[in-house]
Scaffold this motif. Structure first.
Motif, short mmCIF file in Angstrom:
data_model
loop_
_atom_site.label_atom_id
_atom_site.label_comp_id
_atom_site.label_asym_id
_atom_site.label_seq_id
_atom_site.Cartn_x
_atom_site.Cartn_y
_atom_site.Cartn_z
N ARG A 313 0.84 -1.22 0.00
CA ARG A 313 0.00 0.00 0.00
C ARG A 313 0.86 1.26 0.00
N ASP A 314 1.91 1.23 0.80
CA ASP A 314 2.75 2.42 0.95
C ASP A 314 3.63 2.66 -0.27
N MET A 315 4.18 1.61 -0.83
CA MET A 315 5.14 1.75 -1.94
C MET A 315 4.44 1.94 -3.29
N ARG A 316 3.23 1.42 -3.44
CA ARG A 316 2.46 1.60 -4.66
C ARG A 316 3.30 1.26 -5.90
N PHE A 317 3.70 0.01 -5.96
CA PHE A 317 4.50 -0.43 -7.10
C PHE A 317 3.68 -0.34 -8.38
N GLU A 318 4.30 0.21 -9.42
CA GLU A 318 3.61 0.33 -10.70
C GLU A 318 3.35 -1.03 -11.33
N ARG A 319 4.25 -1.96 -11.10
CA ARG A 319 4.13 -3.31 -11.64
C ARG A 319 4.51 -4.29 -10.52
N MET A 320 3.77 -5.37 -10.39
CA MET A 320 4.08 -6.33 -9.34
C MET A 320 3.57 -7.71 -9.71
N GLY A 321 4.39 -8.71 -9.43
CA GLY A 321 3.98 -10.10 -9.52
C GLY A 321 4.20 -10.75 -8.16
N ALA A 322 3.59 -11.89 -7.93
CA ALA A 322 3.75 -12.57 -6.65
C ALA A 322 3.54 -14.06 -6.84
N PHE A 323 4.10 -14.84 -5.91
CA PHE A 323 3.89 -16.28 -5.95
C PHE A 323 3.97 -16.84 -4.54
N ALA A 324 3.44 -18.02 -4.38
CA ALA A 324 3.46 -18.69 -3.09
C ALA A 324 4.74 -19.52 -2.96
N TYR A 325 5.26 -19.56 -1.77
CA TYR A 325 6.49 -20.31 -1.50
C TYR A 325 6.32 -21.79 -1.85
N SER A 326 7.33 -22.31 -2.53
CA SER A 326 7.38 -23.73 -2.88
C SER A 326 8.72 -24.27 -2.40
N GLU A 327 8.68 -25.23 -1.50
CA GLU A 327 9.93 -25.79 -0.97
C GLU A 327 10.67 -26.52 -2.07
N GLU A 328 11.94 -26.16 -2.25
CA GLU A 328 12.74 -26.73 -3.32
C GLU A 328 13.89 -27.55 -2.76
N GLU A 329 13.99 -28.75 -3.24
CA GLU A 329 15.01 -29.69 -2.78
C GLU A 329 16.41 -29.09 -2.91
N GLY A 330 17.20 -29.23 -1.86
CA GLY A 330 18.59 -28.79 -1.91
C GLY A 330 18.83 -27.38 -1.44
N THR A 331 17.77 -26.60 -1.24
CA THR A 331 17.95 -25.22 -0.80
C THR A 331 18.14 -25.16 0.72
N TYR A 332 18.64 -24.04 1.18
CA TYR A 332 18.82 -23.85 2.62
C TYR A 332 17.48 -23.93 3.34
N ALA A 333 16.44 -23.31 2.76
CA ALA A 333 15.13 -23.31 3.40
C ALA A 333 14.59 -24.72 3.58
N ALA A 334 14.82 -25.58 2.59
CA ALA A 334 14.33 -26.96 2.69
C ALA A 334 15.01 -27.71 3.83
N ARG A 335 16.26 -27.35 4.10
CA ARG A 335 16.99 -28.01 5.18
C ARG A 335 16.69 -27.40 6.55
N ALA A 336 16.48 -26.10 6.59
CA ALA A 336 16.45 -25.38 7.87
C ALA A 336 15.05 -25.15 8.43
N TYR A 337 14.03 -25.11 7.55
CA TYR A 337 12.69 -24.73 8.00
C TYR A 337 11.67 -25.77 7.60
N ALA A 338 10.65 -25.92 8.42
CA ALA A 338 9.51 -26.75 8.06
C ALA A 338 8.55 -25.91 7.21
N ASP A 339 8.11 -26.49 6.11
CA ASP A 339 7.14 -25.81 5.24
C ASP A 339 5.76 -26.03 5.85
N SER A 340 5.47 -25.28 6.92
CA SER A 340 4.33 -25.59 7.78
C SER A 340 3.09 -24.76 7.49
N ILE A 341 3.19 -23.77 6.61
CA ILE A 341 2.01 -22.95 6.31
C ILE A 341 1.14 -23.71 5.31
#
Length: 432
Positions: A313-341
């Motif tokens: 709301r504050d930044m009012r980006f002229e163009r924006m895309g978004a996506f939902a997190y997808s746990e990817e094999e081999g990444t730090y996030a896949a090793r360190a965090y539970a994909d619990s959402i």
């Protein structure tokens, strides 16, 4: 099945597309007839350049391979070859699960591919390429790989360390493409911000763009995929100095919560991102900023998501895309965090974020009504000519629907008075 014909299917991002275009040129030099993304597969050889970025892209690549594997069993093609990000990442697994594929290659071993076909890779044309986009625009890949190692991202696992293309090679490529009628250059890399560090010991994006802007025939230069940490601020005066450098910058921010940014290993804070955006807008008046955001990363509770919503709301980006997190094999996030959402929570947040952006986009588009803008024509549809402003990158950004009051041709620039606006489209007519 046409003998000595190769059909190349290019999946994923524009960086993959550039790889396919260079490969097509090599096949052509070897005497093959080549079709890129043909509507009808009729070549004896099919090459699939795969994407392996996130799960949805991986599934698309697999589905295309399975469909072509069936066509091979039916005798509709002789040889099925798979290359690109997916096979670079999961080579051994794919060999076991897809026996219908004759040969797998990674992203970079084209010489071996041609050698296995009894042909020779031509080093003397390594910088040449077939342009698969409409002839008036092209993508210019200035680097490969990434050194950032964000927690969620598998790209460094696929492409390796950051490697810049030498500046003289890029300028030669731009001159060659401009001489063939390319007017618009969309500059791409995994990380524009780091361009030149590995070769020259300093950020060279400002010098590259400054020199590109002086090449005859270059009408528009647009910048894609800058990284916010250690941003090369010297690019901003270059953008301001040259009329043919579009007031447009694609910079993925991913989130606004300091907690989530830290979990993502982005090495930047929300306050620093805000200062970056504000400085861009101060130094390049009228700039349109495209960003990409992610919802559902581990650690994003409702509080962090609402912080992200307020940031948008504050930044009012002229163009924006978004996506939902997808746990990817081999990444730090896949090793360190539970994909619990839960996936439904992710999708609900994604919808809320995009609904907000649609309202912001409508307001920004409305501000253009009544103005006359320079537009490049991309194509002719039944009821309109379709074009883009300097603030619109091909395929991902809004288009301009131009009334057929005067004849226009693709690649032509014209002045269009904007009469109406939708969130992702403008409507107007040519001003004589």
């Amino acid at each position: 099945m046409r003998k000595n014909k190769v059909d190349i299917i290019s999946l994923g991002c524009s960086k993959n597309l550039v790889d396919s275009e260079h490969l097509i040129r090599q096949f052509q030099a070897c005497g093959y007839t080549v079709a890129h993304n043909p509507k009808r597969i009729d070549g004896e050889i099919v090459v699939v350049n795969t994407c392996g970025f996130i799960r949805a892209a991986q599934e698309e690549s697999i589905n295309v391979i399975l469909k072509l594997g069936q066509a091979k069993k039916e005798g509709k093609l002789r040889k099925l070859i798979v290359m690109g990000c997916l096979s670079e990442r999961f080579l051994d697994q794919l060999k076991q699960e897809l026996p219908e594929v004759d040969k797998f290659y990674g992203k970079f071993n084209w010489k071996q591919m041609l050698g296995d076909l009894g042909k020779t890779y031509r080093d003397d044309i390594a910088n040449e390429r077939y342009v698969s986009t409409p002839s008036h625009y092209a993508y210019l890949k200035i680097a490969e790989g990434c050194n950032r190692f964000c927690a969620f991202c598998a790209i460094p696992l696929i492409t390796g360390r950051f490697k810049s293309v030498p500046i003289d090679d890029l300028l030669a490529e731009v001159r060659s493409l401009a001489s063939r009628g390319v007017k618009e250059f969309n500059v791409i890399a995994q990380d524009l911000s780091s361009y030149g560090l590995d070769l020259y010991g300093k950020m060279m994006l400002p010098e590259l763009i400054d020199r590109m802007a002086g090449i005859p025939g270059v009408e528009w230069i647009r910048l894609h995929y800058a990284y916010p940490t250690q941003f090369p601020y010297d690019i901003l005066p270059v953008m301001q100095a040259h009329d043919n450098v579009c007031n447009y910058l694609d910079i993925a921010l991913q989130h606004a919560s300091d907690k989530v940014l830290s979990n993502m290993q982005r090495h930047i804070t929300k306050a620093e991102q805000i200062e970056l955006i504000n400085r861009m807008r101060r130094e390049v008046p009228g700039i349109h900023i495209r960003t990409t955001l992610m919802v559902g990363f581990p650690g994003e509770g409702e509080e962090e998501f609402q912080e992200l919503m307020q940031f948008v709301r504050d930044m009012r980006f002229e163009r924006m895309g978004a996506f939902a997190y997808s746990e990817e094999e081999g990444t730090y996030a896949a090793r360190a965090y539970a994909d619990s959402i839960p996936e439904q929570v992710k999708q609900d947040r994604l919808q809320q974020l995009m609904d907000l952006q649609e309202r912001i986009s409508q307001e920004i588009q409305n501000e253009k009504v009544g103005k006359t803008l320079r537009v490049i024509v991309d194509r002719e549809d039944e009821d309109y000519y379709v074009g883009r402003t300097q603030w619109d990158s091909p395929e991902v950004d809004p288009e301009v629907l131009i009334s057929k009051t005067v004849p226009l041709t693709p690649g032509q620039f014209c002045q269009v008075k904007i009469n109406d606006a939708l969130p992702f489209e403008l409507m107007g007519e040519v001003v004589q």
